[in-house]
Design a protein around this motif. Structure first.
Motif, PDB file in Angstrom:
ATOM      1  N   VAL A 191       0.119 -21.417 -29.391  1.00  0.00           N
ATOM      2  CA  VAL A 191       0.985 -20.872 -28.349  1.00  0.00           C
ATOM      3  C   VAL A 191       2.053 -20.020 -29.019  1.00  0.00           C
ATOM      4  O   VAL A 191       2.749 -20.478 -29.926  1.00  0.00           O
ATOM      5  N   ARG A 192       2.196 -18.768 -28.574  1.00  0.00           N
ATOM      6  CA  ARG A 192       3.174 -17.856 -29.151  1.00  0.00           C
ATOM      7  C   ARG A 192       4.242 -17.529 -28.101  1.00  0.00           C
ATOM      8  O   ARG A 192       4.256 -16.449 -27.526  1.00  0.00           O
ATOM      9  N   ALA A 193       5.104 -18.473 -27.831  1.00  0.00           N
ATOM     10  CA  ALA A 193       6.204 -18.254 -26.886  1.00  0.00           C
ATOM     11  C   ALA A 193       7.543 -18.516 -27.551  1.00  0.00           C
ATOM     12  O   ALA A 193       8.531 -18.798 -26.890  1.00  0.00           O
ATOM     13  N   GLN A 194       7.546 -18.467 -28.893  1.00  0.00           N
ATOM     14  CA  GLN A 194       8.751 -18.593 -29.692  1.00  0.00           C
ATOM     15  C   GLN A 194       9.535 -19.872 -29.340  1.00  0.00           C
ATOM     16  O   GLN A 194       8.969 -20.941 -29.314  1.00  0.00           O
ATOM     17  N   CYS A 195      10.812 -19.760 -29.030  1.00  0.00           N
ATOM     18  CA  CYS A 195      11.639 -20.951 -28.809  1.00  0.00           C
ATOM     19  C   CYS A 195      11.191 -21.777 -27.604  1.00  0.00           C
ATOM     20  O   CYS A 195      11.484 -22.970 -27.536  1.00  0.00           O
ATOM     21  N   THR A 196      10.496 -21.172 -26.665  1.00  0.00           N
ATOM     22  CA  THR A 196       9.996 -21.934 -25.521  1.00  0.00           C
ATOM     23  C   THR A 196       8.530 -22.345 -25.715  1.00  0.00           C
ATOM     24  O   THR A 196       7.895 -22.827 -24.787  1.00  0.00           O
ATOM     25  N   GLY A 197       8.015 -22.187 -26.913  1.00  0.00           N
ATOM     26  CA  GLY A 197       6.624 -22.524 -27.172  1.00  0.00           C
ATOM     27  C   GLY A 197       6.299 -23.978 -26.897  1.00  0.00           C
ATOM     28  O   GLY A 197       5.214 -24.293 -26.390  1.00  0.00           O
ATOM     29  N   PHE A 198       7.234 -24.876 -27.214  1.00  0.00           N
ATOM     30  CA  PHE A 198       6.976 -26.292 -26.956  1.00  0.00           C
ATOM     31  C   PHE A 198       6.896 -26.565 -25.461  1.00  0.00           C
ATOM     32  O   PHE A 198       6.035 -27.323 -25.002  1.00  0.00           O
ATOM     33  N   LEU A 199       7.764 -25.935 -24.677  1.00  0.00           N
ATOM     34  CA  LEU A 199       7.713 -26.103 -23.221  1.00  0.00           C
ATOM     35  C   LEU A 199       6.397 -25.568 -22.667  1.00  0.00           C
ATOM     36  O   LEU A 199       5.767 -26.198 -21.802  1.00  0.00           O
ATOM     37  N   GLN A 200       5.973 -24.420 -23.156  1.00  0.00           N
ATOM     38  CA  GLN A 200       4.694 -23.863 -22.716  1.00  0.00           C
ATOM     39  C   GLN A 200       3.547 -24.789 -23.102  1.00  0.00           C
ATOM     40  O   GLN A 200       2.576 -24.967 -22.346  1.00  0.00           O
ATOM     41  N   GLY A 201       3.647 -25.408 -24.288  1.00  0.00           N
ATOM     42  CA  GLY A 201       2.624 -26.352 -24.708  1.00  0.00           C
ATOM     43  C   GLY A 201       2.546 -27.553 -23.787  1.00  0.00           C
ATOM     44  O   GLY A 201       1.454 -28.022 -23.441  1.00  0.00           O
ATOM     45  N   LEU A 202       3.704 -28.070 -23.366  1.00  0.00           N
ATOM     46  CA  LEU A 202       3.728 -29.181 -22.416  1.00  0.00           C
ATOM     47  C   LEU A 202       3.079 -28.788 -21.094  1.00  0.00           C
ATOM     48  O   LEU A 202       2.320 -29.570 -20.502  1.00  0.00           O
ATOM     49  N   CYS A 230      15.777 -34.245 -19.941  1.00  0.00           N
ATOM     50  CA  CYS A 230      15.523 -32.863 -19.526  1.00  0.00           C
ATOM     51  C   CYS A 230      15.684 -31.967 -20.746  1.00  0.00           C
ATOM     52  O   CYS A 230      16.657 -32.106 -21.502  1.00  0.00           O
ATOM     53  N   LEU A 231      14.738 -31.075 -20.954  1.00  0.00           N
ATOM     54  CA  LEU A 231      14.759 -30.141 -22.071  1.00  0.00           C
ATOM     55  C   LEU A 231      14.818 -28.716 -21.522  1.00  0.00           C
ATOM     56  O   LEU A 231      14.068 -28.383 -20.604  1.00  0.00           O
ATOM     57  N   ALA A 232      15.690 -27.885 -22.087  1.00  0.00           N
ATOM     58  CA  ALA A 232      15.802 -26.500 -21.628  1.00  0.00           C
ATOM     59  C   ALA A 232      15.952 -25.577 -22.825  1.00  0.00           C
ATOM     60  O   ALA A 232      16.615 -25.918 -23.807  1.00  0.00           O
ATOM     61  N   SER A 233      15.328 -24.395 -22.734  1.00  0.00           N
ATOM     62  CA  SER A 233      15.353 -23.472 -23.861  1.00  0.00           C
ATOM     63  C   SER A 233      15.225 -22.034 -23.386  1.00  0.00           C
ATOM     64  O   SER A 233      14.570 -21.758 -22.370  1.00  0.00           O
ATOM     65  N   LEU A 234      15.854 -21.121 -24.142  1.00  0.00           N
ATOM     66  CA  LEU A 234      15.671 -19.676 -23.924  1.00  0.00           C
ATOM     67  C   LEU A 234      15.537 -19.016 -25.283  1.00  0.00           C
ATOM     68  O   LEU A 234      16.277 -19.334 -26.220  1.00  0.00           O
ATOM     69  N   GLY A 235      14.568 -18.104 -25.396  1.00  0.00           N
ATOM     70  CA  GLY A 235      14.371 -17.411 -26.661  1.00  0.00           C
ATOM     71  C   GLY A 235      13.644 -16.104 -26.483  1.00  0.00           C
ATOM     72  O   GLY A 235      13.584 -15.540 -25.380  1.00  0.00           O
ATOM     73  N   ALA A 236      13.086 -15.614 -27.576  1.00  0.00           N
ATOM     74  CA  ALA A 236      12.454 -14.298 -27.590  1.00  0.00           C
ATOM     75  C   ALA A 236      11.375 -14.193 -26.534  1.00  0.00           C
ATOM     76  O   ALA A 236      10.686 -15.157 -26.211  1.00  0.00           O
ATOM     77  N   GLY A 237      11.284 -12.997 -25.963  1.00  0.00           N
ATOM     78  CA  GLY A 237      10.276 -12.759 -24.930  1.00  0.00           C
ATOM     79  C   GLY A 237      10.685 -11.761 -23.851  1.00  0.00           C
ATOM     80  O   GLY A 237       9.961 -10.852 -23.598  1.00  0.00           O
ATOM     81  N   ILE A 238      11.811 -11.939 -23.162  1.00  0.00           N
ATOM     82  CA  ILE A 238      12.653 -13.132 -23.175  1.00  0.00           C
ATOM     83  C   ILE A 238      11.970 -14.228 -22.369  1.00  0.00           C
ATOM     84  O   ILE A 238      11.595 -14.014 -21.227  1.00  0.00           O
ATOM     85  N   ASN A 239      11.796 -15.427 -22.979  1.00  0.00           N
ATOM     86  CA  ASN A 239      11.187 -16.572 -22.324  1.00  0.00           C
ATOM     87  C   ASN A 239      12.229 -17.658 -22.116  1.00  0.00           C
ATOM     88  O   ASN A 239      13.106 -17.845 -22.960  1.00  0.00           O
ATOM     89  N   TRP A 240      12.126 -18.375 -21.021  1.00  0.00           N
ATOM     90  CA  TRP A 240      13.002 -19.527 -20.809  1.00  0.00           C
ATOM     91  C   TRP A 240      12.302 -20.531 -19.898  1.00  0.00           C
ATOM     92  O   TRP A 240      11.318 -20.216 -19.233  1.00  0.00           O
TER      93      TRP A 240
END
Length: 333
Positions: A110-121, A316-326
């Protein structure tokens, strides 16, 4: 009836080598200790020379599988999130599958940078809810110290990036879970140049990167700190509100809110804006540095180890990073 899923195993790994801002200043040579101390980060963990993201991911995955009571041979699918892969290809998930000694199961990067873990979930939840698999290993792992180059590493990179890995095992949920795993994600690619790494680039034909690009440092991440933080202050409270609403939960139901943002010192304000008390908010990365796709599971693992959260707690987990993904996720440990 669609199945629900839950986190049944958790693990993390941080390299033993710890660097202060003063140590990083000596490496980069172009920023002082005071200049580097701008992102709410106190220290960073750096991987030993020669280790890649899959190596750190292996250590975290091994702990998560042990916590879940599973052997590598029982893993049915791997999702690997990173922005610092060992190689251009194949993906780190393939390397991790081999290092763990799994069967010839699928492995997805998964290539979603800082939100990659959320996308993986989110992806894992879909696989489990439709009964495609009975368990999924989700790993976030980074060796972001590889972006440090003497004399030209951007301040936003030199001041916060670190190394580490975190992993969870997802499986069918027990009937007594208060809420199912809930994840929301969003992307605004119109602002991708606020936080990106342009080269090497397949669109740059016939050379993916030229000596001129390298001399200009265009192979290193570039960040508009002000723009990214403005996005985080606006978008993360929206995502947190959205995931709580979908799960039918309220801020007071949540033990801890983990906020991953470029400047860890902004996390508490974002949490308070979202209706949480300051004591509920965990600024991600203060003690480890910004660890990209690994940051959220690492922070969660540290809180569990330190007694800040316990099994049965709602997080609760929240993140914003490159993409811009959040995005944001809500689940019971």
């Amino acid at each position: 009836m669609a199945a629900k899923c839950a986190v049944v195993g958790l693990g993390y790994h941080l390299p033993e080598k710890i660097l202060s801002h003063g140590d990083v200043a000596k490496i980069t040579g172009n920023w002082s200790e005071a200049e580097l101390n701008v992102g709410g980060i106190e220290k960073r963990c750096f991987a030993a020379d020669g280790l890649g993201a899959s190596d750190l991911g292996f250590e975290a995955a091994r702990v998560a599988l042990q916590d879940a009571g599973l052997s590598p041979g029982e893993v049915e699918f791997i999702i690997f999130a990173t922005m610092s892969p060992d190689f251009v290809f194949p993906g780190g998930g393939c390397l991790l599958q081999e290092k763990l000694g799994c069967r010839t199961i699928g492995a997805l990067d998964v290539r979603a940078q800082c939100t990659g873990f959320l996308q993986g979930l989110l992806i894992a939840e879909q696989f489990l809810r439709t009964a495609a698999y009975r368990n999924v290993l989700v790993v976030g792992s980074e060796v972001l110290s590889s972006y440090l180059e003497p004399g030209r590493s951007p301040l936003e990179v030199a001041g916060c990036f670190g190394d580490g890995a975190g992993a969870v095992v997802l499986a069918a949920a027990e009937a007594n879970r208060r809420v199912p795993l809930t994840v929301v994600t969003h992307t605004d690619a119109s602002r991708l140049e606020e936080f990106w790494c342009e080269f090497p680039a397949s669109r740059n034909f016939p050379q993916r990167v030229t000596p001129e690009h390298l001399r200009a440092g265009l192979h290193l991440p570039r960040v508009n700190r002000k723009g990214v933080l403005e996005m985080a202050r606006r978008r993360l409270p929206e995502a947190i509100e959205e995931v709580l609403a979908q799960a039918g939960a309220r801020p007071r139901d949540v033990a801890k809110l983990f906020v991953q943002v470029l400047d860890a010192s902004q996390a508490e304000a974002i949490g308070v804006t979202s209706g949480f008390a300051a004591k509920q908010v965990v600024p991600v990365g203060e003690k480890t540095g910004t660890v990209g796709a690994a940051a959220l599971p690492v922070a969660l693992g540290l809180q569990v180890a330190g007694g800040g959260v316990a099994r049965g707690d709602l997080v609760c987990l929240a993140s914003l990073g490159a993409g811009i993904n959040w995005g944001a996720a809500l689940f019971e440990l």
